[in-house]
Write a protein that holds these residues in place. Structure first.
Motif, mmCIF file in Angstrom:
data_model
loop_
_atom_site.group_PDB
_atom_site.id
_atom_site.type_symbol
_atom_site.label_atom_id
_atom_site.label_comp_id
_atom_site.label_asym_id
_atom_site.label_seq_id
_atom_site.Cartn_x
_atom_site.Cartn_y
_atom_site.Cartn_z
ATOM 1 N N PRO A 65 81.820 -10.521 -17.431
ATOM 2 C CA PRO A 65 80.995 -11.446 -17.627
ATOM 3 C C PRO A 65 81.492 -12.470 -18.740
ATOM 4 O O PRO A 65 82.109 -11.951 -19.772
ATOM 5 N N ARG A 85 81.719 -13.342 -13.567
ATOM 6 C CA ARG A 85 80.597 -14.399 -13.906
ATOM 7 C C ARG A 85 81.068 -15.505 -15.069
ATOM 8 O O ARG A 85 81.566 -15.187 -16.064
ATOM 9 N N GLU A 87 79.452 -18.288 -15.377
ATOM 10 C CA GLU A 87 78.248 -19.677 -15.784
ATOM 11 C C GLU A 87 78.270 -20.379 -17.001
ATOM 12 O O GLU A 87 78.706 -19.524 -17.977
ATOM 13 N N ASP A 105 81.452 -15.846 -9.628
ATOM 14 C CA ASP A 105 80.115 -16.489 -9.693
ATOM 15 C C ASP A 105 80.397 -17.910 -10.880
ATOM 16 O O ASP A 105 80.352 -17.654 -12.142
#
Length: 107
Positions: A65, A85, A87, A105
């Motif tokens: 992440p 991840r 984001e 992502d």
């Protein structure tokens, strides 16, 4: 160093060349200008970690992440970012040429 707790650690300019930082917990850590060529960060928690100017060539960041992580001027060419991840990560001026981004992502 696999599984180490490095939250808010100041690691500026360090070298972890071909190391194993899998499962490391490093939210808010400062990896500015760190040499991590060939290092494995599988499942590492790097939320808001600063990776400005880092050299993560051939790095495995799969399943890591990286929300809100500044990757400004980082060069993760040929890095594995599958399932990472990303984001709100800052990828401005980052070189993603040849990076493996399958199922990353980007939200």
């Amino acid at each position: 160093m696999a599984g180490a707790h490095l939250a808010s650690a100041a690691l500026t300019g360090a070298t972890f060349r071909e190391g194993d930082l899998s499962d490391v917990i490093a939210p808010d850590a400062n990896f500015t200008a760190v040499n991590v060529v060939g290092t494995t960060f599988t499942n590492a928690v790097l939320t808001r970690a600063v990776l400005v100017g880092a050299d993560p060539t051939h790095v495995d960041l799969s399943h890591a992440p990286l929300p809100r992580a500044p990757l400004t001027r980082a060069h993760p060419s040929r890095a594995v970012l599958s399932h990472a991840r990303l984001e709100h990560a800052d990828l401005s001026e980052a070189n993603l040429e040849g990076a493996y981004l399958t199922r990353a992502d980007p939200r």
